[in-house]
Design a protein around this motif. Structure first.
Motif, PDB file in Angstrom:
ATOM      1  N   ILE A 147     -28.149  -8.200  -9.497  1.00 21.45           N
ATOM      2  CA  ILE A 147     -27.660  -9.373 -10.238  1.00 21.45           C
ATOM      3  C   ILE A 147     -26.258  -9.081 -10.767  1.00 21.45           C
ATOM      4  O   ILE A 147     -26.024  -8.043 -11.376  1.00 21.45           O
ATOM      5  CB  ILE A 147     -28.588  -9.705 -11.431  1.00 21.45           C
ATOM      6  CG1 ILE A 147     -30.018  -9.987 -10.948  1.00 21.45           C
ATOM      7  CG2 ILE A 147     -28.049 -10.889 -12.223  1.00 21.45           C
ATOM      8  CD1 ILE A 147     -31.001 -10.352 -12.053  1.00 21.45           C
ATOM      9  N   PHE A 148     -25.336  -9.989 -10.534  1.00 25.06           N
ATOM     10  CA  PHE A 148     -23.978  -9.908 -11.080  1.00 25.06           C
ATOM     11  C   PHE A 148     -23.791 -11.091 -12.030  1.00 25.06           C
ATOM     12  O   PHE A 148     -23.990 -12.238 -11.615  1.00 25.06           O
ATOM     13  CB  PHE A 148     -22.937  -9.983  -9.951  1.00 25.06           C
ATOM     14  CG  PHE A 148     -22.986  -8.817  -9.013  1.00 25.06           C
ATOM     15  CD1 PHE A 148     -22.125  -7.741  -9.174  1.00 25.06           C
ATOM     16  CD2 PHE A 148     -23.918  -8.777  -7.976  1.00 25.06           C
ATOM     17  CE1 PHE A 148     -22.186  -6.648  -8.309  1.00 25.06           C
ATOM     18  CE2 PHE A 148     -23.997  -7.695  -7.106  1.00 25.06           C
ATOM     19  CZ  PHE A 148     -23.119  -6.628  -7.279  1.00 25.06           C
ATOM     20  N   GLU A 149     -23.431 -10.807 -13.260  1.00 26.46           N
ATOM     21  CA  GLU A 149     -23.227 -11.898 -14.239  1.00 26.46           C
ATOM     22  C   GLU A 149     -21.735 -12.163 -14.350  1.00 26.46           C
ATOM     23  O   GLU A 149     -20.968 -11.274 -14.715  1.00 26.46           O
ATOM     24  CB  GLU A 149     -23.765 -11.484 -15.604  1.00 26.46           C
ATOM     25  CG  GLU A 149     -25.273 -11.328 -15.586  1.00 26.46           C
ATOM     26  CD  GLU A 149     -25.987 -12.202 -16.616  1.00 26.46           C
ATOM     27  OE1 GLU A 149     -27.148 -11.901 -16.890  1.00 26.46           O
ATOM     28  OE2 GLU A 149     -25.364 -13.152 -17.138  1.00 26.46           O
ATOM     29  N   ILE A 150     -21.320 -13.368 -14.014  1.00 26.88           N
ATOM     30  CA  ILE A 150     -19.897 -13.729 -14.087  1.00 26.88           C
ATOM     31  C   ILE A 150     -19.784 -15.068 -14.804  1.00 26.88           C
ATOM     32  O   ILE A 150     -20.387 -16.060 -14.363  1.00 26.88           O
ATOM     33  CB  ILE A 150     -19.253 -13.813 -12.680  1.00 26.88           C
ATOM     34  CG1 ILE A 150     -19.410 -12.475 -11.939  1.00 26.88           C
ATOM     35  CG2 ILE A 150     -17.767 -14.178 -12.771  1.00 26.88           C
ATOM     36  CD1 ILE A 150     -19.136 -12.561 -10.457  1.00 26.88           C
ATOM     37  N   GLU A 151     -19.010 -15.074 -15.860  1.00 32.63           N
ATOM     38  CA  GLU A 151     -18.785 -16.289 -16.647  1.00 32.63           C
ATOM     39  C   GLU A 151     -20.089 -17.036 -16.929  1.00 32.63           C
ATOM     40  O   GLU A 151     -20.187 -18.250 -16.712  1.00 32.63           O
ATOM     41  CB  GLU A 151     -17.762 -17.187 -15.948  1.00 32.63           C
ATOM     42  CG  GLU A 151     -16.366 -16.571 -15.956  1.00 32.63           C
ATOM     43  CD  GLU A 151     -15.370 -17.317 -15.068  1.00 32.63           C
ATOM     44  OE1 GLU A 151     -15.695 -18.415 -14.585  1.00 32.63           O
ATOM     45  OE2 GLU A 151     -14.275 -16.773 -14.872  1.00 32.63           O
ATOM     46  N   GLY A 152     -21.079 -16.288 -17.365  1.00 32.09           N
ATOM     47  CA  GLY A 152     -22.355 -16.888 -17.768  1.00 32.09           C
ATOM     48  C   GLY A 152     -23.258 -17.302 -16.627  1.00 32.09           C
ATOM     49  O   GLY A 152     -24.310 -17.903 -16.862  1.00 32.09           O
TER      50      GLY A 152
END
Ligand code: URA
Length: 192
Positions: A147-152
């Motif tokens: 999982i990559f979290e980018i800008e929410g």
């Protein structure tokens, strides 16, 4: 009709009339999306191929059928997903989209993400991965299933099904095995 449906329809029309890159000259149909507008999962592929260009539906050719077979196997249903591509028009001879084409088309995809507002965005293959995760050293093999979290927003890369077409084994650790495990993981995430 909901406001969202109208906004997506308008966006689709805009994409159909788009002349921001050269691909409008050679495409047949604009391939905007398939699936459910309220889905928790959004799949983002690379670009339309021959069958998609003829029908206007993403992931309908051989690779797409394989993806859909696996979705069925892990019980990800029609209402659970929405599918789009990094670009909406077919590149001639199925070559990879150029940086210029991806940039010209990105605002359509960004708006689709905003309107669908999925719980999870699945980046199908390296072209989609590179469009969102700007780490040149990150390969799809390393990134898949994480999982990559980018800008929410949560992004999960997976192999492209066209890669699986070259490897038929379903043994533990094979591309097909990993692909199915990644889809099961995604299915569990939307249920948790
Ligand atoms: N491959 C993709 O990445 N997208 C499609 O729509 C079809 C094949």
């Amino acid at each position: 009709m909901t406001t969202k449906t109208i906004q997506l329809e308008n966006l689709k029309k805009e994409a159909q009339e788009c002349k921001s890159c050269e691909l409008f000259k050679t495409k047949n149909k604009t391939v905007f999306s398939d699936g459910c507008e309220t889905a928790p999962i959004m799949f983002i592929g690379e670009a339309p191929g021959k069958n998609e260009d003829e029908t206007g539906i993403p992931f309908i050719g051989r690779a797409g059928q394989l993806l859909r077979k696996y979705l069925f196997e892990v019980n990800i249903k029609q209402n659970d997903f929405y599918i789009a591509n990094t670009i909406k028009c077919r590149p001639p001879q199925n070559r990879k989209p150029t940086a210029k084409e991806k940039t010209a088309c990105k605002h359509f995809l960004d708006k689709q993400i905003e309107l669908i507002n999925p719980k999870i965005i699945v980046l199908v293959g390296s072209t989609a991965l590179e469009s969102f995760i700007l780490d040149k050293k990150l390969t799809i093999t390393k990134a898949r299933g994480k999982i990559f979290e980018i800008e929410g927003r949560k992004f999960i890369p997976i192999f492209h099904p066209s890669y699986l077409l070259r490897y038929h084994s379903t043994q533990t650790g094979s591309p097909r095995d990993l692909f199915k495990k990644d889809l099961l993981y995604i299915k569990n995430l939307i249920e948790s």
